[in-house]
Write a protein that holds these residues in place. Sequence first.
Motif, PDB file in Angstrom:
ATOM      1  N   THR A 204       0.829  -1.210   0.000  1.00 60.85           N
ATOM      2  CA  THR A 204       0.000   0.000   0.000  1.00 60.85           C
ATOM      3  C   THR A 204       0.863   1.259   0.000  1.00 60.85           C
ATOM      4  O   THR A 204       0.532   2.241  -0.673  1.00 60.85           O
ATOM      5  CB  THR A 204      -0.949   0.001   1.209  1.00 60.85           C
ATOM      6  N   ASP A 205       1.980   1.240   0.712  1.00 60.66           N
ATOM      7  CA  ASP A 205       2.925   2.368   0.664  1.00 60.66           C
ATOM      8  C   ASP A 205       3.482   2.543  -0.741  1.00 60.66           C
ATOM      9  O   ASP A 205       3.581   3.658  -1.252  1.00 60.66           O
ATOM     10  CB  ASP A 205       4.095   2.136   1.624  1.00 60.66           C
TER      11      ASP A 205
ATOM     12  N   ASN B 110       2.267   1.702  -3.582  1.00 65.88           N
ATOM     13  CA  ASN B 110       1.283   2.233  -4.512  1.00 65.88           C
ATOM     14  C   ASN B 110       1.104   3.738  -4.327  1.00 65.88           C
ATOM     15  O   ASN B 110       0.968   4.485  -5.300  1.00 65.88           O
ATOM     16  CB  ASN B 110      -0.057   1.524  -4.322  1.00 65.88           C
ATOM     17  N   ARG B 111       1.125   4.175  -3.085  1.00 66.26           N
ATOM     18  CA  ARG B 111       1.023   5.617  -2.816  1.00 66.26           C
ATOM     19  C   ARG B 111       2.226   6.354  -3.414  1.00 66.26           C
ATOM     20  O   ARG B 111       2.083   7.401  -4.045  1.00 66.26           O
ATOM     21  CB  ARG B 111       0.953   5.860  -1.312  1.00 66.26           C
TER      22      ARG B 111
ATOM     23  N   PHE C  59       1.060   9.777  -4.546  1.00 68.62           N
ATOM     24  CA  PHE C  59       0.074   9.910  -3.464  1.00 68.62           C
ATOM     25  C   PHE C  59      -1.316  10.280  -3.971  1.00 68.62           C
ATOM     26  O   PHE C  59      -2.156  10.744  -3.209  1.00 68.62           O
ATOM     27  CB  PHE C  59       0.562  10.904  -2.407  1.00 68.62           C
TER      28      PHE C  59
ATOM     29  N   LYS D 187      -5.413   6.293  -3.306  1.00 68.24           N
ATOM     30  CA  LYS D 187      -5.770   6.275  -1.883  1.00 68.24           C
ATOM     31  C   LYS D 187      -5.525   4.904  -1.257  1.00 68.24           C
ATOM     32  O   LYS D 187      -5.569   3.873  -1.929  1.00 68.24           O
ATOM     33  CB  LYS D 187      -7.247   6.630  -1.706  1.00 68.24           C
ATOM     34  N   THR D 188      -5.325   4.916   0.061  1.00 73.04           N
ATOM     35  CA  THR D 188      -5.333   3.692   0.866  1.00 73.04           C
ATOM     36  C   THR D 188      -6.276   3.892   2.043  1.00 73.04           C
ATOM     37  O   THR D 188      -6.081   4.811   2.847  1.00 73.04           O
ATOM     38  CB  THR D 188      -3.936   3.343   1.408  1.00 73.04           C
TER      39      THR D 188
ATOM     40  N   THR E 281       1.670   5.201   5.032  1.00 70.24           N
ATOM     41  CA  THR E 281       1.191   6.346   4.255  1.00 70.24           C
ATOM     42  C   THR E 281      -0.313   6.332   4.027  1.00 70.24           C
ATOM     43  O   THR E 281      -0.816   7.066   3.171  1.00 70.24           O
ATOM     44  CB  THR E 281       1.893   6.371   2.879  1.00 70.24           C
TER      45      THR E 281
ATOM     46  N   ASN F  87      -4.201   6.926   3.833  1.00 70.57           N
ATOM     47  CA  ASN F  87      -5.071   8.085   4.026  1.00 70.57           C
ATOM     48  C   ASN F  87      -5.875   7.936   5.308  1.00 70.57           C
ATOM     49  O   ASN F  87      -6.153   8.914   6.005  1.00 70.57           O
ATOM     50  CB  ASN F  87      -6.025   8.231   2.846  1.00 70.57           C
TER      51      ASN F  87
ATOM     52  N   ASP G  54      -6.337   2.619  -6.300  1.00 64.38           N
ATOM     53  CA  ASP G  54      -6.602   2.759  -4.865  1.00 64.38           C
ATOM     54  C   ASP G  54      -6.506   1.393  -4.195  1.00 64.38           C
ATOM     55  O   ASP G  54      -6.602   0.347  -4.848  1.00 64.38           O
ATOM     56  CB  ASP G  54      -7.999   3.331  -4.625  1.00 64.38           C
TER      57      ASP G  54
END
Length: 555
Positions: free
Chosen positions: A149-150, A152-153, A158, A161-162, A179, A181, A302
Amino acid sequence: MKKIVIPFFILLLFVSTTLIAQRKKKTVETEQTTNTQLVVGIVVDQMRYDYLTRFWSYYGDGGFKRLVNQGFNCKNHHFNYAPTSTGPGHASVYTGTTPEMHGIIGNDWYDKASEEEVYVAFDENYNSVGTTSAAGKMSPHRMLTTTITDQNRLHTQFRGKTIAVAVKDRGAVLPGGHTANAAYWFEGGKDGNWITSDFYMRDLPNWVKDFNASDAIDAYKKPWTLLKPLSIYAASGSDESVYEGKFEGETSTSFPHNLPQLWEQNDASSILKATAYGNSITTDFALEALKQEGLGKDTYTDFLAISYSSTDYVGHKFGVNSVEVQDTYLRLDQDLERLLNELDAQVGQGNYTVFLTADHGAIHASSYLADQKIPAGYLNFGSMKARFNEFLQYRYGTTDIVKTISNYQVFLDHKVVNNLDMDLDDVQEEIAQEILSYHNIYKVYTGSQLWQNNYPPSSGIAHLIQKGWNQKRSGDVIFVQQPGYISYPKTGSTHGSPMIYDTHVPLLFYGNGIKKGETVTRTTIPDIAPTIATMLGIAYPNGTTGNPIEAVLNR
């Protein structure tokens, strides 16, 4: 004539080769830039692999069966480390590595620096949001590596979204990464609110406040009844069972469980965590997050990380063989169908990707196994500790040489070892030999062994212990109980060992970028993150030790 014909064919071959190369190049470029709009990561807490097969004929067509029949099923999927518990499990799924690298060595552990027990997600530096209690003082600060998830951000600058959701705080905090959201968890208690930490935000979004103010939780203040007739639950043991626990105030383990009557004695809405309704509450909230956060609505991928924690609470209380566990999975099957249908409607079929796995498995209640004449039983830590202290006093003249025993690990006081003018390796070895002599202890390893040797997967338990051992955080001596033996009450189930009943869990992939099929080739938990990263064309989490599962990817 020949001088004219030969160059013509050479020219024709050159043009054809160039066109083919350009076509291949175009295909590769298309593959590298093709993204799914939403990845939904589902971790089902304490889900053994055989919950797919035991309950298969009772599932509907739209939940587990849809994921299996239209997706990819990794049938021989395992944790490649121990301890097999919630914190390390969630961290390993999302980081693509093991506690050796990411540092999450338990749900709680003895911290050598502060010389006290620490909780995996607790962070004094942050405050609760949505509650006045300390239940929101959480962050992922103890996790040493990045998550998928980090990554992907970072990859989307950024813009992707996560959002992470779970009844348990650690089930949301760790998958969300550093990271996210937002990460939300269910506090329970009188209010029954979804809360977070100011690590993520200063105030709850209006949609979360509205959800908390609604009657969404009150709708589950009702008796927990069987979803289907009792005769359907032939895949489980007796409904009234000596191997099951009870809620406070109950005199029977059988259905129905009168939650309104038991409400106040079991911390009000907190009782829902240990029922099938806890998963439904999680689905309700996750679907609201999907809608309100607009997940999967643009070209930036996301992540929606959902952890179903109530399966673990139910398993611990009632046990692997209980009707309660089966009912929980039949109801979870309906929640999954509801989730998939809403993803179809909100994001669109073919625009999202799902993976489903577990953070660990579970053992049958050892009392049940013993009654079936299967080798099983319980560790008596009281007598072990008394005998161990006698050994320490006799051999070293003090018990102070041991700081504590935590998570089946002995932590030595290295200053005392030095003051005794003894070699650390020798002390570790002596203590290991002593513990190995105790009843129902199966294997013992020293920190020096794990530091100096490389145990390959073929070494079995030694490999799993090494992959779960972190040089800076783990203990000096690690011991493993006999197969079938646990340290737990005589009702309900538990986990944590390197045994196959704790390591064998499901892994299902479904949706965009995923082939239809199955494999019995062994896969491991750290393979999940690099598989998703490869599919998305993004960087692997920075501690990744797993490998992408090539058979899964529709390339």
